[in-house]
Write an enzyme that holds these catalytic residues in place. Structure first.
Site, PDB file in Angstrom:
ATOM      1  N   HIS A 207      15.367 -22.216 -40.628  1.00  0.00           N
ATOM      2  CA  HIS A 207      13.935 -22.034 -40.366  1.00  0.00           C
ATOM      3  C   HIS A 207      13.391 -20.858 -41.185  1.00  0.00           C
ATOM      4  O   HIS A 207      12.331 -20.974 -41.822  1.00  0.00           O
ATOM      5  CB  HIS A 207      13.712 -21.783 -38.880  1.00  0.00           C
ATOM      6  CG  HIS A 207      12.305 -21.427 -38.520  1.00  0.00           C
ATOM      7  ND1 HIS A 207      11.351 -22.374 -38.225  1.00  0.00           N
ATOM      8  CD2 HIS A 207      11.684 -20.217 -38.435  1.00  0.00           C
ATOM      9  CE1 HIS A 207      10.198 -21.753 -37.962  1.00  0.00           C
ATOM     10  NE2 HIS A 207      10.376 -20.454 -38.079  1.00  0.00           N
ATOM     11  N   GLU A 208      14.114 -19.746 -41.173  1.00  0.00           N
ATOM     12  CA  GLU A 208      13.655 -18.578 -41.934  1.00  0.00           C
ATOM     13  C   GLU A 208      13.702 -18.837 -43.438  1.00  0.00           C
ATOM     14  O   GLU A 208      12.832 -18.369 -44.179  1.00  0.00           O
ATOM     15  CB  GLU A 208      14.498 -17.355 -41.575  1.00  0.00           C
ATOM     16  CG  GLU A 208      14.413 -16.929 -40.111  1.00  0.00           C
ATOM     17  CD  GLU A 208      12.985 -16.725 -39.636  1.00  0.00           C
ATOM     18  OE1 GLU A 208      12.122 -16.350 -40.458  1.00  0.00           O
ATOM     19  OE2 GLU A 208      12.731 -16.942 -38.435  1.00  0.00           O
TER      20      GLU A 208
ATOM     21  N   HIS B 186      10.600 -20.406 -44.543  1.00  0.00           N
ATOM     22  CA  HIS B 186       9.498 -19.483 -44.831  1.00  0.00           C
ATOM     23  C   HIS B 186       9.585 -18.945 -46.254  1.00  0.00           C
ATOM     24  O   HIS B 186       8.560 -18.762 -46.925  1.00  0.00           O
ATOM     25  CB  HIS B 186       9.521 -18.313 -43.847  1.00  0.00           C
ATOM     26  CG  HIS B 186       8.999 -18.655 -42.486  1.00  0.00           C
ATOM     27  ND1 HIS B 186       7.804 -19.313 -42.290  1.00  0.00           N
ATOM     28  CD2 HIS B 186       9.508 -18.417 -41.245  1.00  0.00           C
ATOM     29  CE1 HIS B 186       7.592 -19.464 -40.993  1.00  0.00           C
ATOM     30  NE2 HIS B 186       8.611 -18.938 -40.345  1.00  0.00           N
TER      31      HIS B 186
END
Length: 222
Positions: free
Chosen positions: A94-95, A98
């Site tokens: 998920h990070e 980003h």
């Protein structure tokens, strides 16, 4: 008082529910083994997107994971960095999502970064202005406080689709790169969906409080 409860209690209950669901699903995913660590998953995702220059750092805490677009650094908590489980690879991916948003100049990510200083200013000044405006019966101060809190609500509105997009990227990349087999995909999806629900709750809470203060300021002016 009743009006305040009507605006504030439902989002607060949703936030409590979201946190409980996230805690439960995260604990379940931590018990689901994976041959890769969160660091390995994040590194592979970044490299596949041509982001070899983005460094990954280990940091203290639990679920303190984040991507810093200013330093171009992905920071993973100890559990996410070295954990051999689906929770670790899901959060790390998920990070990494980003970081890919940042590199590809994803419009809402750019807008979110522009909104960060305003949200920080609003968070630090809103309540002081609102309290001062109400106590001194100065409508201008009260409205300034409402506007400041509106910056916080605006940030949460912008942040929501950014988080959903990062999770969507994570689920696709974990599957396509072979880190999570199809049979385990629902576990990762469950964790990321629960995390997304916490952002929904935060957005609704901010908007609800903003509307409450806006209504109060309007009544005070009338």
């Amino acid at each position: 008082m009743l009006t305040y409860l009507i605006f504030v209690v439902p989002p607060a209950l949703l936030a409590m529910y979201a946190q409980a669901i996230l805690k439960s699903r995260y604990a379940k995913a931590q018990k689901a083994p994976c041959q890769y660590t969160g660091y390995q998953a994040a590194r592979a995702i970044l490299d596949s997107a041509g982001l070899q220059s983005v460094q990954i750092e280990r940091i203290a805490g639990s679920l303190t994971d984040h991507y810093d677009p200013r330093a171009k650094v992905l920071r993973l908590s100890e559990n996410s960095y070295s954990g051999h489980n689906l929770a670790s690879v899901g959060v790390a991916a998920h990070e990494a999502g980003h970081a890919i948003q940042d590199a590809s100049h994803y419009k809402l990510m750019v807008l979110r970064q522009m909104a960060v200083p305003l949200a920080s200013l609003g968070s630090n000044s809103a309540m002081a202005l609102i309290v001062a405006g109400a106590a001194l019966q100065i409508t201008g101060l009260l409205l300034a406080g409402v506007a400041a809190f509106g910056m916080v609500a605006l940030f949460q509105i912008i942040n929501l689709p950014v988080e959903y997009d990062a999770s969507s990227r994570a689920k696709k990349l974990l599957g396509s790169l072979g880190f999570v087999p199809a049979k385990d995909a629902p576990i990762v999806k469950g964790v990321l969906s629960a995390a997304a629900l916490t952002y929904v709750a935060a957005m609704l809470s901010s908007v609800a409080v903003f509307l409450y203060y806006l209504l109060s300021a309007t009544r005070s002016r009338d």
